[in-house]
Motif scaffolding. Structure first.
Motif, PDB file in Angstrom:
ATOM      1  N   GLY A 159      36.701  16.119  36.352  1.00 24.56           N
ATOM      2  CA  GLY A 159      36.862  14.756  35.849  1.00 24.56           C
ATOM      3  C   GLY A 159      37.585  14.658  34.524  1.00 24.56           C
ATOM      4  N   ASN A 160      38.135  15.773  34.048  1.00 28.06           N
ATOM      5  CA  ASN A 160      38.813  15.778  32.748  1.00 28.06           C
ATOM      6  C   ASN A 160      40.318  15.662  32.940  1.00 28.06           C
ATOM      7  N   PRO A 161      40.917  14.485  32.642  1.00 30.68           N
ATOM      8  CA  PRO A 161      42.368  14.337  32.822  1.00 30.68           C
ATOM      9  C   PRO A 161      43.173  15.107  31.784  1.00 30.68           C
ATOM     10  N   ASN A 162      42.494  15.684  30.784  1.00 34.00           N
ATOM     11  CA  ASN A 162      43.175  16.483  29.763  1.00 34.00           C
ATOM     12  C   ASN A 162      43.077  17.986  30.062  1.00 34.00           C
ATOM     13  N   ARG A 163      42.691  18.313  31.281  1.00 33.46           N
ATOM     14  CA  ARG A 163      42.626  19.727  31.651  1.00 33.46           C
ATOM     15  C   ARG A 163      43.978  20.393  31.411  1.00 33.46           C
ATOM     16  N   THR A 164      43.957  21.582  30.820  1.00 34.72           N
ATOM     17  CA  THR A 164      45.200  22.274  30.498  1.00 34.72           C
ATOM     18  C   THR A 164      45.592  23.246  31.611  1.00 34.72           C
ATOM     19  N   GLU A 165      46.850  23.618  31.609  1.00 37.26           N
ATOM     20  CA  GLU A 165      47.288  24.626  32.582  1.00 37.26           C
ATOM     21  C   GLU A 165      46.613  25.962  32.334  1.00 37.26           C
ATOM     22  N   THR A 166      46.337  26.258  31.066  1.00 38.86           N
ATOM     23  CA  THR A 166      45.644  27.508  30.754  1.00 38.86           C
ATOM     24  C   THR A 166      44.258  27.535  31.384  1.00 38.86           C
ATOM     25  N   SER A 167      43.540  26.425  31.285  1.00 41.03           N
ATOM     26  CA  SER A 167      42.213  26.330  31.891  1.00 41.03           C
ATOM     27  C   SER A 167      42.309  26.487  33.401  1.00 41.03           C
ATOM     28  N   TYR A 168      43.290  25.836  33.991  1.00 37.86           N
ATOM     29  CA  TYR A 168      43.495  25.926  35.439  1.00 37.86           C
ATOM     30  C   TYR A 168      43.779  27.363  35.856  1.00 37.86           C
ATOM     31  N   THR A 169      44.686  28.022  35.138  1.00 48.84           N
ATOM     32  CA  THR A 169      45.063  29.391  35.491  1.00 48.84           C
ATOM     33  C   THR A 169      43.883  30.344  35.331  1.00 48.84           C
ATOM     34  N   ASP A 170      43.125  30.176  34.246  1.00 44.62           N
ATOM     35  CA  ASP A 170      41.939  31.019  34.053  1.00 44.62           C
ATOM     36  C   ASP A 170      40.959  30.847  35.212  1.00 44.62           C
ATOM     37  N   SER A 171      40.820  29.621  35.690  1.00 48.78           N
ATOM     38  CA  SER A 171      39.897  29.351  36.789  1.00 48.78           C
ATOM     39  C   SER A 171      40.358  30.028  38.078  1.00 48.78           C
ATOM     40  N   ILE A 172      41.635  29.890  38.431  1.00 48.98           N
ATOM     41  CA  ILE A 172      42.088  30.454  39.704  1.00 48.98           C
ATOM     42  C   ILE A 172      42.226  31.974  39.630  1.00 48.98           C
ATOM     43  N   GLU A 173      42.392  32.512  38.404  1.00 44.22           N
ATOM     44  CA  GLU A 173      42.345  33.974  38.244  1.00 44.22           C
ATOM     45  C   GLU A 173      41.005  34.493  38.734  1.00 44.22           C
ATOM     46  N   GLY A 174      39.935  33.774  38.401  1.00 45.68           N
ATOM     47  CA  GLY A 174      38.610  34.206  38.787  1.00 45.68           C
ATOM     48  C   GLY A 174      38.250  33.866  40.212  1.00 45.68           C
ATOM     49  N   LYS A 175      38.438  32.612  40.590  1.00 47.64           N
ATOM     50  CA  LYS A 175      37.867  32.170  41.866  1.00 47.64           C
ATOM     51  C   LYS A 175      38.707  32.550  43.085  1.00 47.64           C
ATOM     52  N   THR A 176      39.966  32.918  42.890  1.00 48.48           N
ATOM     53  CA  THR A 176      40.823  33.281  44.027  1.00 48.48           C
ATOM     54  C   THR A 176      41.510  34.626  43.838  1.00 48.48           C
ATOM     55  N   ALA A 177      42.243  34.773  42.736  1.00 51.88           N
ATOM     56  CA  ALA A 177      43.073  35.967  42.565  1.00 51.88           C
ATOM     57  C   ALA A 177      42.236  37.237  42.465  1.00 51.88           C
ATOM     58  N   SER A 178      41.052  37.146  41.865  1.00 48.07           N
ATOM     59  CA  SER A 178      40.252  38.358  41.658  1.00 48.07           C
ATOM     60  C   SER A 178      39.850  39.000  42.983  1.00 48.07           C
ATOM     61  N   LEU A 179      39.491  38.203  43.982  1.00 51.60           N
ATOM     62  CA  LEU A 179      39.043  38.787  45.249  1.00 51.60           C
ATOM     63  C   LEU A 179      40.216  39.362  46.042  1.00 51.60           C
ATOM     64  N   LEU A 180      41.377  38.734  45.954  1.00 48.44           N
ATOM     65  CA  LEU A 180      42.552  39.291  46.632  1.00 48.44           C
ATOM     66  C   LEU A 180      43.000  40.586  45.957  1.00 48.44           C
ATOM     67  N   ALA A 181      42.927  40.631  44.623  1.00 45.68           N
ATOM     68  CA  ALA A 181      43.238  41.874  43.909  1.00 45.68           C
ATOM     69  C   ALA A 181      42.254  42.970  44.311  1.00 45.68           C
ATOM     70  N   THR A 182      40.984  42.609  44.385  1.00 44.84           N
ATOM     71  CA  THR A 182      39.957  43.576  44.756  1.00 44.84           C
ATOM     72  C   THR A 182      40.133  44.057  46.191  1.00 44.84           C
ATOM     73  N   SER A 183      40.541  43.175  47.083  1.00 42.30           N
ATOM     74  CA  SER A 183      40.793  43.574  48.470  1.00 42.30           C
ATOM     75  C   SER A 183      41.832  44.682  48.528  1.00 42.30           C
ATOM     76  N   CYS A 184      42.926  44.475  47.810  1.00 40.92           N
ATOM     77  CA  CYS A 184      43.978  45.495  47.794  1.00 40.92           C
ATOM     78  C   CYS A 184      43.478  46.778  47.133  1.00 40.92           C
ATOM     79  N   ARG A 185      42.721  46.633  46.070  1.00 44.25           N
ATOM     80  CA  ARG A 185      42.252  47.821  45.344  1.00 44.25           C
ATOM     81  C   ARG A 185      41.276  48.640  46.190  1.00 44.25           C
ATOM     82  N   ILE A 186      40.363  47.954  46.883  1.00 50.43           N
ATOM     83  CA  ILE A 186      39.420  48.675  47.733  1.00 50.43           C
ATOM     84  C   ILE A 186      40.161  49.436  48.824  1.00 50.43           C
ATOM     85  N   GLY A 187      41.161  48.797  49.437  1.00 52.11           N
ATOM     86  CA  GLY A 187      41.940  49.493  50.464  1.00 52.11           C
ATOM     87  C   GLY A 187      42.585  50.754  49.931  1.00 52.11           C
TER      88      GLY A 187
END
Length: 331
Positions: A159-187
């Motif tokens: 609900g924050n219209p002042n959300r920054t791109e940095t905040s957005y990127t930090d969020s998707i680093e954790g909630k999406t990118a981390s598991l895909l990185a881990t998938s490749c690393r485990i393989g």
């Protein structure tokens, strides 16, 4: 299951068929009801991107890879169970009614059962990871923590219209990118690849994951409900302002969009907000960002042997951007 560039890996189709059986077996319990709830989204299908990356990463050193071994499939099942468990929890938080074109677990059985079933999936994933050794177990545990951190960051800006791109990127680093990185690393780890290759695969997965989430957020703005398998515009409805919206808020239509987002959350307002975002240039700018992440992912593939698997991962990266172009062309 929809075909993907990873199907160019000779044994991928058969490996994923074996993985489906392992997924079903992983959620079997002495309680038939828990088994049913835990297996609900497994039966609904899915692209199995994360286990596909485990299998591909393990095969990266071989030009004609053979069938994935048991440890590789175990790693694939573990990362997919983490993904599914996170979806169960996400749908509770979002009060989602549909997931993968079927009723969400919370809509079908209620929030309490959905939360417990999601916890069960995460526990089973951790148990499987432990069977692969302490490094894989610690890696998956840390990744579950990063998923939570990314989701908390998103909730803090709801609900924050002042959300920054940095905040957005930090969020998707954790909630999406981390598991895909881990998938490749485990393989890479379970296949015994050298550390430079494992690190390159990990960074490929991270960059791919960032591009993947930006594309997913673009599709939430431009695609149809049928294309997504869930209601479009759901992020806006929930007050989650993703990169296309953040860019639109900084455009000439920003003041009008702020008024809509700050008003009553109604279907009419959401439709109007979606249309503003679509015409603001924010979607195209977000797609440029996704392309940059995809290029970074491809650059990491250049550090790997030029095998059939490497080529398939490169095509998967190109295909990711094409997913967003199709709805854009239809507008």
């Amino acid at each position: 299951m929809a075909r993907s560039p990873l199907d160019l890996i000779p044994t991928m189709g058969r490996d994923l068929e074996r993985l489906e059986l392992r997924l079903e077996a992983a959620v079997q319990t002495q309680d038939p009801f828990l088994t049913e709830v835990a297996g609900h989204l497994i039966r609904a299908g899915g692209k199995r991107v994360r286990p596909g990356f485990v299998i591909a990463a393990a095969a990266i050193a071989h030009n004609r890879p053979g069938p994935a071994n048991d440890d590789v499939l175990t790693g694939g099942v573990a990362v997919e169970l983490v993904h599914l468990g996170s979806l169960y929890h996400d749908d509770v938080m979002d009060e989602a009614q549909v997931r993968r074109n079927v009723a969400s677990v919370n809509a079908k059985w209620g929030n309490l059962r959905a939360i417990l079933a999601g916890d069960f999936l995460l526990a089973r994933a951790s148990e499987l990871a432990a069977s692969l050794g302490t490094e894989v177990a610690g890696l998956l545990a840390a990744t579950i923590g990063r998923l939570c951190e990314g989701q908390v960051r998103e909730l803090q800006d709801t609900g924050n219209p002042n959300r920054t791109e940095t905040s957005y990127t930090d969020s998707i680093e954790g909630k999406t990118a981390s598991l895909l990185a881990t998938s490749c690393r485990i393989g890479g780890l379970v296949a015994g690849l050298d550390r430079l290759m494992v690190d390159a695969l990990t960074e490929f997965g991270r960059c791919y994951g960032l591009a993947f989430q930006v594309v997913d957020d673009i599709l939430d703005i431009v695609a149809t409900d049928e294309h997504l398998g869930k209601p479009s515009g759901n992020d806006l409805h929930e007050g989650v302002y993703t990169l296309p919206v953040i860019r639109a808020l900084g455009s000439d239509c920003g003041p009008q969009l702020r008024d809509l987002l700050g008003g009553t959350v109604s279907d009419a307002n959401i439709r109007s907000a979606l249309q503003l975002v679509r015409t603001s240039g924010g979607v195209e700018e977000a797609l440029d960002t996704a392309r940059r992440y995809a290029q970074e992912a491809s650059a990491n593939l250049e550090k790997l042997p030029p095998t059939t698997t490497t080529a398939a991962l490169g095509m998967a990266t190109d295909h990711l951007i094409d997913r967003a172009r199709i709805p854009l062309g239809d507008r």
